[in-house]
Each structure stands twice: as structure tokens, then as C-alpha cells.
Design an enzyme around this catalytic site. Structure first.
Site, mmCIF file in Angstrom:
data_model
loop_
_atom_site.group_PDB
_atom_site.id
_atom_site.type_symbol
_atom_site.label_atom_id
_atom_site.label_comp_id
_atom_site.label_asym_id
_atom_site.label_seq_id
_atom_site.Cartn_x
_atom_site.Cartn_y
_atom_site.Cartn_z
ATOM 1 N N GLU A 172 9.547 -5.748 4.410
ATOM 2 C CA GLU A 172 9.467 -7.262 4.242
ATOM 3 C C GLU A 172 9.602 -7.338 3.000
ATOM 4 O O GLU A 172 10.110 -7.588 2.280
ATOM 5 C CB GLU A 172 8.731 -8.600 5.174
ATOM 6 C CG GLU A 172 9.230 -8.269 6.158
ATOM 7 C CD GLU A 172 8.612 -7.060 7.407
ATOM 8 O OE1 GLU A 172 7.605 -7.692 7.992
ATOM 9 O OE2 GLU A 172 7.412 -5.770 6.855
ATOM 10 N N LYS A 200 0.453 -1.150 0.457
ATOM 11 C CA LYS A 200 -0.105 -0.163 0.058
ATOM 12 C C LYS A 200 0.490 1.386 0.072
ATOM 13 O O LYS A 200 0.735 1.830 -0.794
ATOM 14 C CB LYS A 200 -0.907 -0.388 1.383
ATOM 15 C CG LYS A 200 -2.061 1.191 1.094
ATOM 16 C CD LYS A 200 -2.639 1.126 2.749
ATOM 17 C CE LYS A 200 -3.958 1.891 2.175
ATOM 18 N NZ LYS A 200 -4.790 2.006 3.449
ATOM 19 N N LYS A 222 6.522 -2.869 13.960
ATOM 20 C CA LYS A 222 7.448 -2.422 12.474
ATOM 21 C C LYS A 222 8.491 -1.622 13.230
ATOM 22 O O LYS A 222 9.590 -1.830 12.780
ATOM 23 C CB LYS A 222 7.010 -2.081 11.938
ATOM 24 C CG LYS A 222 5.902 -3.297 11.182
ATOM 25 C CD LYS A 222 5.165 -2.283 9.437
ATOM 26 C CE LYS A 222 4.249 -3.274 8.864
ATOM 27 N NZ LYS A 222 3.180 -2.086 7.653
ATOM 28 N N ARG A 232 -6.248 -5.393 4.394
ATOM 29 C CA ARG A 232 -7.449 -6.828 4.446
ATOM 30 C C ARG A 232 -8.259 -7.136 3.677
ATOM 31 O O ARG A 232 -8.798 -8.084 3.434
ATOM 32 C CB ARG A 232 -7.099 -7.165 6.176
ATOM 33 C CG ARG A 232 -7.713 -5.899 6.555
ATOM 34 C CD ARG A 232 -7.456 -6.956 8.365
ATOM 35 N NE ARG A 232 -8.237 -5.609 8.872
ATOM 36 C CZ ARG A 232 -7.400 -4.543 9.260
ATOM 37 N NH1 ARG A 232 -6.011 -4.456 9.225
ATOM 38 N NH2 ARG A 232 -7.759 -3.524 10.247
#
Length: 520
Positions: free
Chosen positions: A209, A203, A493, A263
Site C-alpha cells: 500500500e 519499516k 498481506k 506500532r
């Protein structure tokens, strides 16, 4: 999405009433109502036009919900402003108050404001043109796609591709999410770099990652002498400018709106790997199936609303019966990744400790979602479900039509096991010769619900996922929480970056672990 004034006091009174209701056993509920199955089941049949038709049967009769509980939950829905919250969801209202955003994932499949749906249609056409160009050879021969993302950018595509490409795939898709290099190396080993494209799904286009894996994938192409490696990359993002900075040409950037949460993003350009694997016709059917579930959710009221009824059951077991987990078992190999997908959808959405007003919640929110595939799970975890001390509500999901072309005995045995497990959880009994051996006894009265689809095609999968999205939203409204933020993820994070840089101030245990691993 604000909690209606005075709703907190009124809601507490309803929860108190629910807690005081007589707790009838499942056997008593069935014995006291010969129409129970009919009353607690819904047959949803939809005409999808060019996409065909589909049907689902939702059976909540083996739960402990009775008329008194359902009436109380319907009253709770009114008190908590469910109708206005639902209108806000589809009307572009601010339903994510902590971030000041609407949630427009419904518009990606045609359920939203006119402006949002028009934008979604334009983005869908843009994706369709790129998918068609790839299929027609504009990028040379493309046999493989390595789709790189994490969380919602990976779980949804992985589920959908796995479910819908068992018998036919136009492009072989490998979804990579883990920062562990083994995951990416496994994808490399399965692909020919000369016929592989890379999709980078993020996004923000800054996810650590994802961007680390993307850089390694680009290097893999270069190391294997692929001409113009960056020309083989497609970016799926709400931050096109960042993708351009990273080196992706604008013609291969498929944007989606900032108001579409990760999600909930499978309906947007995050669904690109599915569209590339099955073609735009099936992807459009996937969207159409979700849209008809949207229509049902928007129009049906109270217990006649399938996702809302499911949310009633979820809250009854977590808040009234003290159940900490909910299990989902798909009796269909094609839905093997569904429990993983639902873990994020439910636990990231409703795993909250404060209300939309910023007050501490006064009861449990999301249950811990887990599950597996039948019949494998029967030989692994069902011992606890039948004879353990935990009360675990179970969802069974199955398809009437088989996904294989083998002897029909396979599918008959599969469905027989699915239905038998629900019956056994409810009935209980004793398997000893004299019916008295406690080790062979089953308490029974353990709840389950069943979702039975006519066939697991693209449209049905779309409807099934949309059903669970709305189930989560409905539960959030009834609890007065925000299902669209996820600051717990952001904390992890932030601290991971501090560990990696060695700049954080950590506890003694964490410091020792960092030193042992050479990160200190």
C-alpha cells in the site's frame, strides 16, 4: 521473554481464586472503604527539566477492583515473572521470542541500554538536522508534507500531528494510509506540489500500500513539473538499502532500528512529520514525557504502578467478567484519533491465540477496543452503555486546561459531561416520575476509569501514549503472550497479493467476487 517454569499451574490457581471472589457492586465497594478514591487513584507529577512539568490523575476507583482482586493480581504478576520481563524490555532482552528480537522503542526516548540509547540519540540528531534544514529553506519553500505509511507508520503520526497542531503548525501535514486512491487525491487537492515534500514511512520499504501510494505521489510531482521529484522525498525506514534502491538519496533517509516495531515506532524517525510540524523542541518534549512514564513503569511496584494497575483492570473484565470490548472516549477534540490508535496498539499486540510457549491460550486475550469523542458519543453509543445488555468497561480521558480560547462555558460543559457519564454509569437509577418505569430505568454498577491530564501538551501526549504501551505490555506478560509479533497481518498481506495476481487457490465465494470485480 519466557514464561517462568511452573507458572502455568500457579497462574491457573490464581485465576480460579479471582473467579471465586465475591463480586461486590461499585456502591458496596465505595460504602465499605471511605479511602477508596485515594487508594484507587494516582496523581503522577513530573518535572521535565527544560521541557517544563506535567501531571496526570489516574482514577480507577469506579472499577470493580477491590483489595482482594488487587492482591491476587499482584501475586499473578510475581508468578508470571513481570519484574524480570520488565527488566528484559528495557535491558535489550529478547521479548519478542517468535522473531528472536528485543523491543527497543523505549530507547528511542532514552529508556534502554546505554548502547541503544546512544544509537537513538544519534538518529534523533540526524532527524533534527534534516528538520532544521527544511525549516531554514534548504529545500526551498516547504508548506506541506504528504506523509505516506500504513498501520503504525500512519496511525501514530496522524494522532500526534492532529493533537498538537491545532493552534500552530510550521508545516501542514497530510497523512495518507489507505490504498484507495481517493485518500491520496484528497491530499493532492490540499497541497501545492511546488511547496510539498513527501515522506515515505515503511519499516521494510516494501509495504504494498505504501509503495504504491509513494509511486503515485512521485508521479504527481513530476506531472506538475516539479524539478527533481525524488529530491523531495524523505524515507523513514529500517531498511535504508531498499530506500536507496527506490531512489531516495542517503541524506534524506532517516533510519530506525529493526528492533522497533511499527506500532511502537512514533518515537523514532516515524515521528518525522510531527517534528516537522511542531519543531524539534516540542518533539523533544514529546519524548521526555514518554521517558518519565517509562521511569514510573520501571520503578513502581504492584498496584502503585499505573500501567500495571490498568492491565489488572483490563484482564479482570475480559477474563473474569466476560467483557469482550473496552471503550475509550476522549473528551477532547484533539484526541479524536486516540481510539483508532489504541485499536491497533492493543488488538494487534495482544490479539493472540497461543502463549510464548506455543500453547493455546486458555482464556480471552485482548478485548475489542473501540470508542469515540465526547460529547458526540453520548448521542450515539451511550444508550447501549447505560441500558444495553453488554457490560463494557469505559475509559474517559480529558484535560483540565481547555484547548480553545472561547467562553469557558464550553470547557466547563465538556468536563461536566465527562464526569457525569462516569457517575451515571456507576449510580444508575430511574428517571420516571414514580421511579418505576422500566424503560426509564438504569441498572448502574457499570465500570469506568478516568485519566485526567493537567494540559494536553507535547510532553503529556508522550506520557499518555507511553502509558498505554506499558499497559499493553503488562497485560501480555500476565497472560503469557507475545505482544510484539503480528503474523495475522502478514497472512492478510500474502493472500491479498494472491488475489491481485489471480494465482491463489480460493474458495468458491472468493472466486465469484474476484470475477464480479474483474479480478478473475
Amino acid at each position: 521473554m519466557k514464561m517462568p517454569s511452573s507458572s502455568s499451574t500457579a497462574a491457573k490457581a490464581i485465576w480460579d481464586k479471582l473467579a471465586k471472589l465475591d463480586r461486590k457492586s461499585l456502591a458496596e465497594l465505595f460504602a465499605g472503604d471511605e479511602r477508596r478514591v485515594e487508594a484507587m487513584s494516582q496523581r503522577l507529577a513530573f518535572d521535565l527539566g527544560e521541557a517544563g512539568s506535567m501531571g496526570l490523575l489516574l482514577d480507577w476507583s469506579k472499577t470493580h477492583l477491590g483489595d482482594a482482586e488487587l492482591s491476587a493480581f499482584e501475586e499473578l504478576a510475581d508468578v508470571m515473572g513481570f519484574g524480570s520481563a520488565r527488566d528484559a524490555l528495557f535491558g535489550g532482552g529478547i521479548v519478542n521470542p517468535t522473531e528472536g528480537r528485543p523491543a527497543t522503542h523505549g530507547a528511542m526516548r532514552g529508556s534502554g541500554t546505554e548502547a541503544d540509547c546512544e544509537e537513538a540519540d544519534q538518529l534523533l540528531q540526524r532527524m533534527g538536522m534534516l528538520v532544521t534544514a527544511i525549516h531554514e529553506g534548504a529545500f526551498g519553500e516547504v508548506k506541506h508534507l504528504i506523509h505516506i505509511g500504513i498501520g503504525g507508520s500512519a496511525l501514530g503520526p496522524d494522532l500526534a500531528v492532529d493533537a498538537l497542531t491545532r493552534d500552530l503548525k510550521l508545516v501542514d501535514v497530510h497523512v495518507v494510509s489507505n490504498i484507495d486512491g481517493l485518500a491520496l487525491e484528497q491530499a493532492f487537492a490540499a497541497c501545492n506540489p511546488e511547496t510539498t515534500m513527501i515522506a515515505v514511512a515503511s519499516k521494510t520499504f516494501t509495504t504494498t500500500e505504501t509503495m504504491t501510494n509513494a509511486a503515485s505521489a512521485l508521479k504527481w510531482l513530476a506531472d506538475n513539473k516539479v524539478d527533481d521529484p525524488s529530491g523531495r522525498v524523505v524515507a523513514l525506514t529500517a531498511n535504508p538499502e531498499k530506500a536507496v534502491e527506490w531512489g531516495v538519496d542517503e541524506t534524506r533517509i532517516l533510519p530506525f532500528p529493526e528492533s522497533v516495531g511499527g506500532r511502537y515506532s512514533l518515537w523514532s524517525s516515524i515521528g518525522f512529520p510531527l517534528a516537522l510540524a511542531v519543531g524539534m523542541e516540542d518533539f523533544t518534549a514529546f519524548l521526555a514525557g514518554a521517558q518519565v512514564m517509562d521511569t514510573h513503569f520501571r520503578e513502581a511496584e504492584g498496584r502503585a504502578n499505573g500501567p500495571l494497575l490498568a492491565a489488572f483492570g483490563d484482564l479482570y473484565y475480559s477474563r473474569i467478567r466476560g467483557c469482550q470490548t473496552r471503550a475509550v472516549f476522549a473528551y477532547d477534540e484533539r484526541l479524536g484519533l486516540l481510539p483508532d490508535y489504541l485499536q491497533q496498539l492493543e488488538m494487534e499486540s495482544n490479539g493472540k491465540s497461543v502463549t510464548v510457549s506455543g500453547e493455546p491460550v486458555d482464556a480471552p486475550t485482548a478485548a475489542i477496543t473501540w470508542g469515540g469523542v465526547g460529547t458526540d458519543a453520548q448521542h450515539a453509543v451511550f444508550q447501549l452503555l447505560h441500558q444495553g445488555t453488554h457490560l463494557v468497561p469505559v475509559d474517559f480521558i480529558a484535560s483540565i486546561a481547555p484547548g480553545d480560547e472561547l467562553d469557558p462555558a464550553h470547557h466547563k460543559a465538556l468536563l461536566s459531561n465527562c464526569f457525569a457519564q462516569g457517575a451515571a454509569l456507576m449510580a444508575g437509577g430511574n428517571m420516571s416520575a414514580d421511579g418505576k418505569d422500566p424503560a426509564r430505568g438504569f441498572a448502574g454498577d457499570r465500570p469506568s476509569a478516568t485519566i485526567l491530564v493537567d494540559d494536553l501538551d507535547a510532553a503529556t501526549l508522550g506520557a499518555l501514549i507511553a502509558f498505554h504501551e506499558h499497559r499493553v505490555f503488562a497485560g501480555a506478560v500476565l497472560m503469557g503472550i507475545n505482544p510484539f509479533d503480528q503474523f495475522g497481518v502478514e497472512l492478510g498481506k500474502k493472500m491479498a497479493k494472491e488475489v491481485e495476481s489471480g494465482e491463489g487457490d480460493f474458495d468458491a465465494s472468493t472466486k465469484a467476487l474476484m470475477e464480479a470485480a474483474g479480478l478473475g
